[in-house]
Design a protein around this motif. Structure first.
Motif, mmCIF file in Angstrom:
data_model
loop_
_atom_site.group_PDB
_atom_site.id
_atom_site.type_symbol
_atom_site.label_atom_id
_atom_site.label_comp_id
_atom_site.label_asym_id
_atom_site.label_seq_id
_atom_site.Cartn_x
_atom_site.Cartn_y
_atom_site.Cartn_z
ATOM 1 N N ASP A 23 0.808 -1.221 0.000
ATOM 2 C CA ASP A 23 0.000 0.000 0.000
ATOM 3 C C ASP A 23 0.839 1.268 0.000
ATOM 4 O OD1 ASP A 23 -2.359 -1.532 0.129
ATOM 5 O OD2 ASP A 23 -2.220 -1.659 2.319
ATOM 6 N N LEU A 24 2.154 1.138 0.119
ATOM 7 C CA LEU A 24 3.023 2.304 0.199
ATOM 8 C C LEU A 24 3.316 2.882 -1.185
ATOM 9 C CD1 LEU A 24 5.670 1.055 2.816
ATOM 10 C CD2 LEU A 24 3.570 2.353 3.237
ATOM 11 N N ASP A 25 3.475 4.197 -1.246
ATOM 12 C CA ASP A 25 3.903 4.846 -2.480
ATOM 13 C C ASP A 25 5.418 4.803 -2.629
ATOM 14 O OD1 ASP A 25 1.310 5.471 -3.110
ATOM 15 O OD2 ASP A 25 1.422 7.537 -2.393
ATOM 16 N N LEU A 26 6.104 4.583 -1.517
ATOM 17 C CA LEU A 26 7.559 4.517 -1.481
ATOM 18 C C LEU A 26 7.925 3.575 -0.334
ATOM 19 C CD1 LEU A 26 10.072 5.948 -2.828
ATOM 20 C CD2 LEU A 26 9.983 7.572 -0.930
ATOM 21 N N PRO A 27 8.875 2.642 -0.539
ATOM 22 C CA PRO A 27 9.199 1.659 0.511
ATOM 23 C C PRO A 27 10.019 2.278 1.639
ATOM 24 C CG PRO A 27 10.646 1.344 -1.365
ATOM 25 C CD PRO A 27 9.648 2.394 -1.776
ATOM 26 N N LEU A 28 9.357 3.089 2.452
ATOM 27 C CA LEU A 28 10.077 3.897 3.439
ATOM 28 C C LEU A 28 9.304 4.022 4.750
ATOM 29 C CD1 LEU A 28 12.442 5.846 4.125
ATOM 30 C CD2 LEU A 28 11.043 7.690 3.162
ATOM 31 N N ILE A 29 10.015 3.811 5.853
ATOM 32 C CA ILE A 29 9.532 4.124 7.192
ATOM 33 C C ILE A 29 10.361 5.284 7.722
ATOM 34 C CG2 ILE A 29 9.309 3.319 9.573
ATOM 35 C CD1 ILE A 29 8.987 0.490 8.510
ATOM 36 N N VAL A 30 9.694 6.312 8.230
ATOM 37 C CA VAL A 30 10.409 7.408 8.881
ATOM 38 C C VAL A 30 10.604 7.024 10.341
ATOM 39 C CG1 VAL A 30 10.364 9.849 9.514
ATOM 40 C CG2 VAL A 30 9.493 9.114 7.289
ATOM 41 N N ALA A 31 11.844 6.985 10.768
ATOM 42 C CA ALA A 31 12.193 6.462 12.089
ATOM 43 C C ALA A 31 11.608 7.308 13.218
ATOM 44 C CB ALA A 31 13.717 6.403 12.229
ATOM 45 N N PRO A 32 11.298 6.674 14.346
ATOM 46 C CA PRO A 32 10.844 7.417 15.527
ATOM 47 C C PRO A 32 12.030 8.103 16.194
ATOM 48 C CG PRO A 32 11.003 5.082 16.040
ATOM 49 C CD PRO A 32 11.334 5.220 14.587
ATOM 50 N N MET A 33 12.056 9.420 16.179
ATOM 51 C CA MET A 33 13.224 10.156 16.664
ATOM 52 C C MET A 33 12.916 10.823 17.997
ATOM 53 S SD MET A 33 14.534 11.793 13.057
ATOM 54 C CE MET A 33 12.871 12.185 12.483
ATOM 55 N N PHE A 34 13.770 10.561 18.970
ATOM 56 C CA PHE A 34 13.598 11.098 20.321
ATOM 57 C C PHE A 34 13.571 12.619 20.284
ATOM 58 C CE2 PHE A 34 15.519 11.842 24.708
ATOM 59 C CZ PHE A 34 14.334 11.608 25.368
ATOM 60 N N LEU A 35 12.523 13.194 20.845
ATOM 61 C CA LEU A 35 12.295 14.634 20.959
ATOM 62 C C LEU A 35 12.006 15.318 19.625
ATOM 63 C CD1 LEU A 35 15.062 15.636 23.550
ATOM 64 C CD2 LEU A 35 12.698 14.940 23.992
ATOM 65 N N ILE A 36 12.022 14.601 18.533
ATOM 66 C CA ILE A 36 11.851 15.195 17.204
ATOM 67 C C ILE A 36 10.516 14.816 16.570
ATOM 68 C CG2 ILE A 36 12.779 15.297 14.856
ATOM 69 C CD1 ILE A 36 14.479 16.714 16.979
ATOM 70 N N SER A 37 10.111 13.558 16.688
ATOM 71 C CA SER A 37 8.903 13.073 16.017
ATOM 72 C C SER A 37 7.664 13.336 16.868
ATOM 73 C CB SER A 37 9.007 11.568 15.749
ATOM 74 O OG SER A 37 10.191 11.251 15.062
ATOM 75 N N GLY A 38 6.617 13.855 16.229
ATOM 76 C CA GLY A 38 5.350 14.091 16.903
ATOM 77 C C GLY A 38 4.199 13.880 15.944
ATOM 78 N N PRO A 39 2.979 14.169 16.361
ATOM 79 C CA PRO A 39 1.806 13.921 15.519
ATOM 80 C C PRO A 39 1.856 14.597 14.161
ATOM 81 C CG PRO A 39 1.129 14.325 17.774
ATOM 82 C CD PRO A 39 2.597 14.603 17.725
ATOM 83 N N LYS A 40 2.305 15.833 14.092
ATOM 84 C CA LYS A 40 2.316 16.541 12.811
ATOM 85 C C LYS A 40 3.157 15.802 11.769
ATOM 86 C CE LYS A 40 1.530 21.273 14.476
ATOM 87 N NZ LYS A 40 2.089 22.641 14.546
ATOM 88 N N LEU A 41 4.340 15.369 12.174
ATOM 89 C CA LEU A 41 5.222 14.655 11.251
ATOM 90 C C LEU A 41 4.621 13.313 10.859
ATOM 91 C CD1 LEU A 41 7.828 14.300 9.700
ATOM 92 C CD2 LEU A 41 8.949 13.583 11.813
ATOM 93 N N VAL A 42 4.104 12.579 11.826
ATOM 94 C CA VAL A 42 3.510 11.265 11.546
ATOM 95 C C VAL A 42 2.347 11.401 10.566
ATOM 96 C CG1 VAL A 42 2.256 9.319 12.545
ATOM 97 C CG2 VAL A 42 4.247 10.262 13.734
ATOM 98 N N ILE A 43 1.473 12.343 10.819
ATOM 99 C CA ILE A 43 0.291 12.533 9.967
ATOM 100 C C ILE A 43 0.692 12.853 8.537
ATOM 101 C CG2 ILE A 43 -1.682 14.061 9.550
ATOM 102 C CD1 ILE A 43 -1.866 14.276 12.693
ATOM 103 N N GLU A 44 1.642 13.752 8.361
ATOM 104 C CA GLU A 44 2.058 14.128 7.008
ATOM 105 C C GLU A 44 2.728 12.964 6.284
ATOM 106 O OE1 GLU A 44 1.333 16.920 5.211
ATOM 107 O OE2 GLU A 44 -0.022 17.084 6.926
ATOM 108 N N CYS A 45 3.491 12.159 7.002
ATOM 109 C CA CYS A 45 4.103 10.975 6.381
ATOM 110 C C CYS A 45 3.014 10.039 5.857
ATOM 111 C CB CYS A 45 4.973 10.240 7.393
ATOM 112 S SG CYS A 45 6.512 11.066 7.814
ATOM 113 N N CYS A 46 2.040 9.749 6.713
ATOM 114 C CA CYS A 46 1.001 8.780 6.356
ATOM 115 C C CYS A 46 0.077 9.307 5.266
ATOM 116 C CB CYS A 46 0.198 8.401 7.590
ATOM 117 S SG CYS A 46 1.171 7.532 8.849
#
Length: 324
Positions: free
Chosen positions: A10-33
């Motif tokens: 189902d992916l458009d690109l074979p990529l997972i954006v890593a969970p980054m301490f203090l960096i990753s939050g809902p805004k980033l997750v939502i835009e990735c998905c």
């Protein structure tokens, strides 16, 4: 029947954006998905389990709205859980993941069968971080669905192995999903990961420099100004070897004689700057050697479009060899 994660198709690109301490939050997750790749974040990026649950709800509601408004399917999102006795929130955070049926759980510092069984009970998948063959074998025996091979030069808590032999070694005994991590910042890097035998690429540092990350301007600028040789691999910050930007270490008074130490620095006695590890990671900035090809800050959607174009170009160039 394939043992690979079904969501890959189902992916458009074979990529997972890593969970980054203090960096990753809902805004980033939502835009990735929304943009066809997997977004993830550490549960501990929120200070409380209650707040973590609110983040999960926010992500689920935003993606449901996106699907309703566009008719497109959002990709799954993931949560990173630290499976270690030093994490007092593990079971409470795991209960939140079960309650909301988080599709992907990324475990670090321990592959525990009981945790895996809990995630499998609601149909979730478990991918586990490993840096050695021995760790990979133990995680495979515990029943994980995927292995994230964290290789030399990766940001955060990295390993020291070259990706080519590591992927081949793990593939010899593991027929499920293999995710490759380490120094990837371009679509061509993603294509290289596929050529080495990985099913997915795992990219962190490149996504520090997107508008939706929680990184501050100084952090992003240091990434732009740094090269591969500016990354220091040291256990001095947390007691576990990780890669950091050398200028950020030096700015806090951590010189080479300190970063060469094998044990965690006692910030209370050796340095005046930080009193605790959490504060340390806010001022001692982690990054991988992939900084060498990062020179801008983009919206997540624009970056994904670029990565997709670079990936396609790399695959097409390789395919020309078959036409000769």
């Amino acid at each position: 029947m394939s043992n690979k994660a079904a969501f890959i198709n189902d992916l458009d690109l074979p990529l997972i954006v890593a969970p980054m301490f203090l960096i990753s939050g809902p805004k980033l997750v939502i835009e990735c998905c929304k943009n066809g790749i997997v977004g993830t974040f550490p549960a501990l990026n929120h200070r409380s389990t209650e707040g973590f649950e609110q983040w999960v709800i926010e992500i689920k509601e935003a993606l449901a709205t996106f699907e309703k408004e566009t008719g497109k399917k959002a990709t799954p999102f993931g949560v990173n859980l630290i499976v270690h006795h030093t994490n007092p929130r593990l079971m409470a955070d795991l209960e939140v993941c079960k309650k909301h049926e988080v599709p992907l759980i990324i475990t670090s510092l321990g592959a525990v069968s009981d945790v895996i069984d809990e995630v499998h009970s609601y149909g979730g998948l478990v991918f586990h971080d490993v840096i050695k063959k021995r760790h990979a074998q133990k995680a495979a025996q515990a029943g994980v669905d995927g292995l994230i091979l964290v290789c030399a030069g990766a940001g955060g808590h990295a390993g020291t192995l070259n990706p080519m032999p590591f992927v081949a070694e793990v593939r010899s005994f593991f027929d499920k999903t293999i995710i490759l991590s380490g120094c990837m910042s371009t679509g061509r890097d993603i294509a290289s990961a596929m050529q080495m035998g990985a099913d997915l690429a795992y990219m962190g540092t490149r996504f520090i420099n997107v508008e939706e990350s929680k990184a501050d301007e100084g952090y992003r600028n240091m990434i732009i100004e740094s090269g591969a040789s500016d990354i220091v691999y040291t256990a001095a910050v947390s007691g576990v070897a990780a890669n950091f930007l050398q200028p950020s270490l030096e700015a806090m008074g951590i010189t080479k004689d300190l970063w060469d130490k094998k044990a965690k620095i006692d910030f209370g006695s050796e340095l005046d700057a930080a009193k605790a590890e959490a504060k340390a990671w806010k001022t001692l900035w982690s990054a991988g050697q992939g900084v060498a090809t990062i020179n801008d800050v983009l919206p997540t959607g624009e970056l994904v479009d670029r990565l997709r174009s670079e990936f396609r170009e790399a695959i097409e160039e390789q395919a020309k060899w078959l036409e000769r």
